[in-house]
Design a protein around this motif. Structure first.
Motif, PDB file in Angstrom:
ATOM      1  N   VAL A  90      -8.441  -2.817  -7.092  1.00  0.00           N
ATOM      2  CA  VAL A  90      -9.029  -1.942  -6.076  1.00  0.00           C
ATOM      3  C   VAL A  90      -9.118  -0.511  -6.605  1.00  0.00           C
ATOM      4  CG1 VAL A  90      -8.743  -0.954  -3.770  1.00  0.00           C
ATOM      5  CG2 VAL A  90      -8.266  -3.378  -4.152  1.00  0.00           C
ATOM      6  N   ASN A  91      -8.037  -0.048  -7.231  1.00  0.00           N
ATOM      7  CA  ASN A  91      -8.042   1.310  -7.784  1.00  0.00           C
ATOM      8  C   ASN A  91      -9.137   1.492  -8.820  1.00  0.00           C
ATOM      9  OD1 ASN A  91      -5.859   2.186  -6.250  1.00  0.00           O
ATOM     10  ND2 ASN A  91      -4.344   1.658  -7.812  1.00  0.00           N
ATOM     11  N   GLN A 123      -7.542  -8.167  -1.238  1.00  0.00           N
ATOM     12  CA  GLN A 123      -7.336  -6.818  -0.725  1.00  0.00           C
ATOM     13  C   GLN A 123      -8.536  -6.337   0.084  1.00  0.00           C
ATOM     14  OE1 GLN A 123      -4.649  -4.919  -0.858  1.00  0.00           O
ATOM     15  NE2 GLN A 123      -3.388  -6.061  -2.309  1.00  0.00           N
ATOM     16  N   SER A 158      -4.285   4.924   0.478  1.00  0.00           N
ATOM     17  CA  SER A 158      -3.583   3.705   0.110  1.00  0.00           C
ATOM     18  C   SER A 158      -4.590   2.685  -0.416  1.00  0.00           C
ATOM     19  CB  SER A 158      -2.854   3.141   1.327  1.00  0.00           C
ATOM     20  OG  SER A 158      -3.797   2.692   2.287  1.00  0.00           O
ATOM     21  N   THR A 159      -4.068   1.576  -0.943  1.00  0.00           N
ATOM     22  CA  THR A 159      -4.941   0.519  -1.441  1.00  0.00           C
ATOM     23  C   THR A 159      -5.865   0.010  -0.342  1.00  0.00           C
ATOM     24  OG1 THR A 159      -3.199  -0.141  -2.980  1.00  0.00           O
ATOM     25  CG2 THR A 159      -4.975  -1.713  -2.609  1.00  0.00           C
ATOM     26  N   SER A 160      -5.321  -0.242   0.836  1.00  0.00           N
ATOM     27  CA  SER A 160      -6.152  -0.752   1.938  1.00  0.00           C
ATOM     28  C   SER A 160      -7.177   0.280   2.383  1.00  0.00           C
ATOM     29  CB  SER A 160      -5.268  -1.159   3.118  1.00  0.00           C
ATOM     30  OG  SER A 160      -4.501  -0.057   3.586  1.00  0.00           O
ATOM     31  N   VAL A 185      -3.752  -4.417  -6.638  1.00  0.00           N
ATOM     32  CA  VAL A 185      -3.785  -2.969  -6.456  1.00  0.00           C
ATOM     33  C   VAL A 185      -4.586  -2.299  -7.566  1.00  0.00           C
ATOM     34  CG1 VAL A 185      -2.371  -0.876  -6.383  1.00  0.00           C
ATOM     35  CG2 VAL A 185      -1.606  -2.942  -5.192  1.00  0.00           C
ATOM     36  N   LYS A 201      -8.577   2.561   0.444  1.00  0.00           N
ATOM     37  CA  LYS A 201      -9.629   2.559  -0.575  1.00  0.00           C
ATOM     38  C   LYS A 201     -10.561   1.370  -0.388  1.00  0.00           C
ATOM     39  CE  LYS A 201      -7.220   5.007  -4.309  1.00  0.00           C
ATOM     40  NZ  LYS A 201      -6.744   4.926  -5.713  1.00  0.00           N
ATOM     41  N   SER A 243      -1.152   9.166  -4.039  1.00  0.00           N
ATOM     42  CA  SER A 243      -2.556   9.155  -3.713  1.00  0.00           C
ATOM     43  C   SER A 243      -2.754   9.477  -2.246  1.00  0.00           C
ATOM     44  CB  SER A 243      -3.144   7.769  -4.021  1.00  0.00           C
ATOM     45  OG  SER A 243      -4.493   7.707  -3.597  1.00  0.00           O
ATOM     46  N   TYR A 273     -12.627   1.569  -7.076  1.00  0.00           N
ATOM     47  CA  TYR A 273     -12.741   2.819  -6.325  1.00  0.00           C
ATOM     48  C   TYR A 273     -12.935   4.009  -7.267  1.00  0.00           C
ATOM     49  CZ  TYR A 273     -11.624   6.372  -2.796  1.00  0.00           C
ATOM     50  OH  TYR A 273     -11.673   7.447  -1.936  1.00  0.00           O
ATOM     51  N   ASP A 275      -2.134   4.106  -8.518  1.00  0.00           N
ATOM     52  CA  ASP A 275      -1.922   4.619  -7.163  1.00  0.00           C
ATOM     53  C   ASP A 275      -1.362   3.517  -6.275  1.00  0.00           C
ATOM     54  OD1 ASP A 275      -2.862   7.093  -7.828  1.00  0.00           O
ATOM     55  OD2 ASP A 275      -4.774   6.915  -6.773  1.00  0.00           O
ATOM     56  N   GLY A 276      -0.355   3.860  -5.490  1.00  0.00           N
ATOM     57  CA  GLY A 276       0.191   2.887  -4.546  1.00  0.00           C
ATOM     58  C   GLY A 276       1.162   1.898  -5.152  1.00  0.00           C
TER      59      GLY A 276
END
Length: 476
Positions: A171-172, A45, A15-17, A168, A19, A12, A175, A193-194
């Protein structure tokens, strides 16, 4: 979990952070995050990313069952890690956001509610580790909300790692709902992702609501396999996706693999004859037994056959119309199929095969890439409560050939004899020799060529379904 499940980690650009921070800095996106079980990793997160006050109205975790029931209502089956529970959580929290802040926030706001209910690794028992996660979101200001719900199996061996993985994914999911909502496949592709491979399996996804009205959930769930999120997905006779663990738990499983393009009277006879023989095994009865028609996306060499998802969906629909459960997988060998079922049940497993399949099983070329060759393959196929039910065939001279007539290489004859004498192979009958004159390839040519002779070779109702929906290139 097979290494093939996630042989590639998702790559991706964010990154998670990153996003989480992008969402936090967008004042138009605002909502709540509620998580039951496995901590509050998704909310964490967002807080770690910074500026979370711009996105999060509330976070909550109602661990106690009475508190959870008081807030979200009592579920009929008292299951707290379920799709019904996560749906109730999303709906209630979204309504609260609208009720409490819609009038004071910017008119350009797009509200959301994320929810998860989780059974993570317990301290002192070997429990099933899984979660239902979902987001209810407005795709544009003032819109009616749409939902995305996923079922996740956590494969890490400790609770801390499972919690991190769910953070993770959460968040994905949020987003993707905002940034990829026009492309459901991209949403699916981005869910891990991540993350490193083999940490989770996503074996069911459900898109619902006004923005996904043109999305076929059957096709989206097939994409889970091609996106390396799962090895198999399952559909109930009503066409809805179901979680394998729920369908197979404490069930005797009888399955038949085929292309079913289309399902014919010969296919149905194989299933019915297999069911009759399977019912003679100890502990098998209609109440604790499930029959599944399975379609593999792979060719005999283990490669994706690249069959369009639309074509697979048509086959699912026809099998469902006959009342069958359907499983789509990327398994090539039968011992892998058996291992998949064994994850969820310890009861009897029966696999209905034709003579051509039995011959393939005794073909040593079929085991290329398997370290122990054919012996390892047989060891994995027949370790416990697993049997093959073999349907006969008609040879070129019009004689019936049965499973005891199979000619195997000289050096494998004792292995074949071992399977026969120990009851691993069972013969089943054909109810009508005329069925051997049915060939799916010929039927497909007739369907697209405007010839009506094919209709008599299909089960009741299937031809009508093909004609009505113009499946397989039907021409009147």
């Amino acid at each position: 979990m097979d290494k093939k499940l996630a042989s590639k980690a998702s790559v991706s650009s964010r990154s998670t952070s990153q996003k989480a921070l992008r969402l936090n800095l967008d004042e138009k996106k605002y909502g709540t995050i509620v998580e039951i079980g496995a901590g509050q990793e998704v909310a964490r997160q967002f807080f770690l990313a910074g500026a979370a006050a711009g996105t999060i109205a509330k976070t909550m975790s109602a661990y106690d069952m009475k508190f959870s029931d008081a807030i979200y209502g009592v579920q009929e089956n008292r299951r707290y890690v379920s799709k019904a529970r996560v749906q109730a959580m999303m709906e209630q929290e979204f309504d609260l956001v609208i009720d409490r802040v819609a009038d004071i926030r910017s008119k350009s706001s797009r509200f959301f509610a994320y929810a998860a209910t989780v059974a993570a690794k317990s301290f002192n028992r070997n429990n099933e580790c899984h979660a239902w996660c979902g987001v209810r979101v407005q795709m544009y200001p003032g819109a009616e909300p749409s939902n995305i719900i996923v079922h996740v199996r956590m494969l890490d061996d400790n609770a801390e790692a499972q919690q991190q993985a769910l953070g993770v994914i959460g968040v994905n999911l949020i987003y993707a709902a905002y940034h990829y909502f026009e492309d459901t496949k991209k949403i699916i592709d981005s869910l891990t992702d991540g993350m490193k491979p083999n940490r989770v399996e996503i074996d069911a996804i459900d898109f619902e609501g006004p923005y996904f009205e043109d999305s076929d959930n059957r096709a989206q769930n097939i994409h889970l396999i091609r996106s390396w999120k799962a090895r198999a997905v399952m559909f109930k006779p009503d066409g809805t996706v179901t979680v394998p663990a729920e369908m197979l738990y404490k069930k005797n499983v009888m399955t038949i693999r085929g292309s079913f393009r289309p399902v014919t009277k010969l296919n149905v006879d194989m299933i019915e004859q297999g069911q009759q023989s399977f019912a003679n095994l100890p502990g098998v009865n209609p109440e604790n037994t499930i029959a599944i028609a399975e379609i593999s996306l792979n060719d005999i060499h283990g490669n994706d056959a690249k069959v369009p998802e639309k074509d697979i969906v048509q086959r699912i629909q026809l099998l469902n119309s006959l009342g069958y459960n359907v499983m789509i997988s990327d398994y090539t060998r039968y011992f892998s199929l058996r291992a998949y079922f064994r994850q969820f049940t310890k009861l009897q497993i029966g696999i209905v095969v034709g003579m051509v399949n039995l011959k393939q099983i005794f073909n040593e070329d079929f085991y290329r890439g398997v370290e122990g060759g054919i012996l390892e393959g047989f060891g994995k196929l027949f370790p416990d409560n697993t049997r093959l039910f073999v349907y006969p065939e008609m040879d070129e001279d019009g004689n019936l050939s049965e499973f005891t007539d199979v000619k195997v290489p000289e050096h494998l004859r004792f292995l074949y004899r071992h399977l026969l004498e120990n009851g691993f192979l069972h013969g089943i009958e054909c109810s009508d020799p005329e069925l051997f004159n049915i060939y799916s390839r010929e039927i497909l040519k007739q369907i697209s060529g405007g010839n009506n002779d094919w209709q008599q070779n299909l089960p009741d109702g299937v031809a009508e379904e093909i004609i009505k929906n113009k499946f397989f290139g039907y021409r009147a």
